[in-house]
Design a protein around this motif. Structure first.
Motif, mmCIF file in Angstrom:
data_model
loop_
_atom_site.group_PDB
_atom_site.id
_atom_site.type_symbol
_atom_site.label_atom_id
_atom_site.label_comp_id
_atom_site.label_asym_id
_atom_site.label_seq_id
_atom_site.Cartn_x
_atom_site.Cartn_y
_atom_site.Cartn_z
ATOM 1 N N GLY A 93 33.664 18.447 -24.609
ATOM 2 C CA GLY A 93 32.738 17.385 -24.246
ATOM 3 C C GLY A 93 31.310 17.880 -24.106
ATOM 4 N N HIS A 94 30.422 16.969 -23.782
ATOM 5 C CA HIS A 94 29.003 17.273 -23.692
ATOM 6 C C HIS A 94 28.438 16.749 -22.370
ATOM 7 N N ALA A 95 27.267 17.289 -22.004
ATOM 8 C CA ALA A 95 26.593 16.883 -20.769
ATOM 9 C C ALA A 95 25.294 16.174 -21.118
ATOM 10 N N PHE A 96 24.961 15.158 -20.348
ATOM 11 C CA PHE A 96 23.682 14.448 -20.530
ATOM 12 C C PHE A 96 23.045 14.288 -19.156
ATOM 13 N N VAL A 97 21.811 14.788 -19.023
ATOM 14 C CA VAL A 97 21.063 14.716 -17.765
ATOM 15 C C VAL A 97 19.898 13.748 -17.932
ATOM 16 N N LEU A 98 19.790 12.767 -17.055
ATOM 17 C CA LEU A 98 18.627 11.882 -16.973
ATOM 18 C C LEU A 98 17.927 12.147 -15.650
ATOM 19 N N GLN A 99 16.677 12.591 -15.709
ATOM 20 C CA GLN A 99 15.905 12.865 -14.489
ATOM 21 C C GLN A 99 14.612 12.060 -14.526
ATOM 22 N N ALA A 100 14.352 11.329 -13.445
ATOM 23 C CA ALA A 100 13.148 10.490 -13.435
ATOM 24 C C ALA A 100 12.786 10.054 -12.022
ATOM 25 N N PRO A 101 11.508 10.163 -11.662
ATOM 26 C CA PRO A 101 11.018 9.439 -10.490
ATOM 27 C C PRO A 101 10.800 7.981 -10.887
ATOM 28 N N HIS A 102 10.351 7.171 -9.952
ATOM 29 C CA HIS A 102 10.079 5.778 -10.307
ATOM 30 C C HIS A 102 8.764 5.333 -9.696
ATOM 31 N N ILE A 103 8.238 4.253 -10.274
ATOM 32 C CA ILE A 103 7.032 3.621 -9.745
ATOM 33 C C ILE A 103 7.182 2.118 -9.931
ATOM 34 N N GLY A 104 6.808 1.361 -8.928
ATOM 35 C CA GLY A 104 6.910 -0.085 -9.011
ATOM 36 C C GLY A 104 5.601 -0.717 -9.444
ATOM 37 N N MET A 105 5.708 -1.962 -9.897
ATOM 38 C CA MET A 105 4.538 -2.817 -10.104
ATOM 39 C C MET A 105 4.798 -4.123 -9.364
ATOM 40 N N SER A 106 3.890 -4.493 -8.490
ATOM 41 C CA SER A 106 4.076 -5.691 -7.672
ATOM 42 C C SER A 106 3.724 -6.946 -8.465
ATOM 43 N N ASN A 107 4.000 -8.099 -7.872
ATOM 44 C CA ASN A 107 3.628 -9.362 -8.502
ATOM 45 C C ASN A 107 2.123 -9.546 -8.583
ATOM 46 N N ASP A 108 1.373 -8.746 -7.836
ATOM 47 C CA ASP A 108 -0.087 -8.742 -7.941
ATOM 48 C C ASP A 108 -0.567 -7.682 -8.930
ATOM 49 N N LEU A 109 0.366 -7.105 -9.680
ATOM 50 C CA LEU A 109 0.090 -6.121 -10.734
ATOM 51 C C LEU A 109 -0.499 -4.830 -10.180
ATOM 52 N N GLU A 110 -0.041 -4.457 -8.970
ATOM 53 C CA GLU A 110 -0.447 -3.196 -8.365
ATOM 54 C C GLU A 110 0.640 -2.151 -8.581
ATOM 55 N N LEU A 111 0.277 -1.023 -9.171
ATOM 56 C CA LEU A 111 1.216 0.076 -9.328
ATOM 57 C C LEU A 111 1.429 0.769 -7.982
ATOM 58 N N GLY A 112 2.619 1.326 -7.801
ATOM 59 C CA GLY A 112 2.954 1.966 -6.538
ATOM 60 C C GLY A 112 3.458 1.008 -5.491
ATOM 61 N N LYS A 113 3.606 -0.279 -5.867
ATOM 62 C CA LYS A 113 4.146 -1.294 -4.965
ATOM 63 C C LYS A 113 5.173 -2.121 -5.709
ATOM 64 N N TYR A 114 6.025 -2.818 -4.945
ATOM 65 C CA TYR A 114 7.049 -3.656 -5.562
ATOM 66 C C TYR A 114 7.312 -4.858 -4.670
ATOM 67 N N SER A 115 7.439 -6.020 -5.285
ATOM 68 C CA SER A 115 7.710 -7.269 -4.560
ATOM 69 C C SER A 115 9.218 -7.468 -4.498
#
Length: 364
Positions: free
Chosen positions: A206-228
């Motif tokens: 078999g094989h291995a698959f690694v997914l690594q990621a931080p996340h960032i939100g976008m609010s309904n006011d279109l601000e990055l770093g926030k989430y509604s």
């Protein structure tokens, strides 16, 4: 001015036919970019085979007769934006029994603005479903069909909803299974022990698959770093740990002692690492620019730790290790979440490493 039921049917037909016509296919490796010619909505009208949209409450000869005429200068060249606007339009029709031309134009304008912000700050980002399609094509090229998936992603619930890249990868790459490596901000805090335990579970051959990621939100006011978030009347930080670490450093608070901060070690580690990166963050303007840079810096923190954990000591001589990293973007409104791929490679048992990014995602 309100669309009638005939207009509703036309919009629904338009959405269905357009989604099918422009869905990614195995024979289409073209990357959608900001330079791609706009997707003319007059052409989409022709695809739908729907009758011209009719209006009620107006006899003006200037009344638009097709969906395309409502767009004026707001053409679209992003399928996710079109789908989001279409869902918003359908929701309004369902709730109110109809929709005005102005409301349709606002849905389209807002969807285009969302995509414009994402393209500005996260070039190469695309919808999670398209990321899956492109990654699957590459895996098929390597005949990698017996994969155990691991993910190093922040445990925030908005990263693990139906249709998110985490969910899509579990179902379509991991066969419904996943081993979790990540803690706050998607950093692989389970370390070498965690990766060793995960890789020991990979099947022979078999094989291995690694997914690594931080996340960032976008609010309904279109601000990055926030989430509604659902059920709250205000937007909150996303990623809260990364934003909190940056705010700690910006306030000039003392650095925590990792040797004694055992009750909140992950957060204190992030504060230490973000503190080292404050010159780059302070060079950015406040707002979306700084939040996007924070996501990039957090990605590098996680990727650096991941490199210390990875090993090809699993499976058999033909087993491969696929590693993909990037930034998960929690989108507002009716958008599917986006993902910005930043690296994608396969590591062989002989020590060779093949860069798969170009094959999967092209040049931006």
């Amino acid at each position: 001015m309100m669309f009638t039921a005939a207009a509703t049917a036309a919009l629904l037909a338009l959405t269905a036919s357009t989604s099918e016509a422009f869905a990614p296919s195995n024979n289409n490796a073209v990357v959608r970019s900001a330079q791609q010619p706009p997707l003319q909505m007059a052409y989409l009208d022709s695809l739908s085979n729907a009758p011209p949209l009719s209006f009620s409450g107006s006899s003006s000869s200037a009344t638009p007769s097709t969906f395309g005429e409502l767009l004026t200068s707001d053409d679209m060249n992003d399928l996710c934006a079109f789908n989001a606007a279409s869902l918003d339009i359908q929701s309004t029709i369902s709730s109110n029994g109809g929709i005005t031309a102005a409301q349709i134009q606002e849905s389209i304008r807002r969807a285009n603005e969302v995509v414009s912000i994402i393209r500005q700050h996260f070039p190469g980002a695309m919808g999670s479903s398209e990321i899956l399609e492109r990654v699957k094509r590459v895996l098929d090229m390597y005949n990698a069909d017996n994969i155990l998936l691991t993910q190093s992603v922040c445990p925030d619930e908005i990263n693990h909803e139906h249709g998110d890249i985490t969910d899509l990868f579990i179902e379509n790459i991991g066969g419904g299974k996943v081993f979790h490596l990540g803690g706050l901000a998607g950093v692989p805090f389970t370390g070498q022990t965690g990766f060793g335990a995960y890789s020991a579970h990979v099947a022979d051959g078999g094989h291995a698959f690694v997914l690594q990621a931080p996340h960032i939100g976008m609010s309904n006011d279109l601000e990055l770093g926030k989430y509604s978030r659902d059920g709250q009347d205000h937007a909150g930080s996303a990623c809260g740990a990364a934003v909190g670490a940056m705010c700690h450093c910006m306030a000039g608070n003392p650095m925590p002692n990792l040797a004694t901060a055992t009750a909140d070690w992950q957060m204190n580690f992030l504060i230490q690492e973000i503190g080292k990166r404050m010159p780059a963050l302070n060079a950015c303007a406040d707002g979306n620019e700084k939040q996007a840079e924070l996501a990039r810096q957090t990605h590098q923190i996680g990727k650096d730790m991941l490199e210390q954990c990875l090993s090809t000591n699993f499976g058999d001589a033909n087993s491969m290790l696929f590693v993909m990293t990037g930034i998960q973007i929690n989108m507002p409104f009716e958008f599917e979440d986006y993902f910005q791929p930043l690296s994608f490679e396969v590591r062989m048992k002989d020590g060779s490493v093949i860069d798969l990014y170009q094959e999967a995602f092209g040049t931006w």
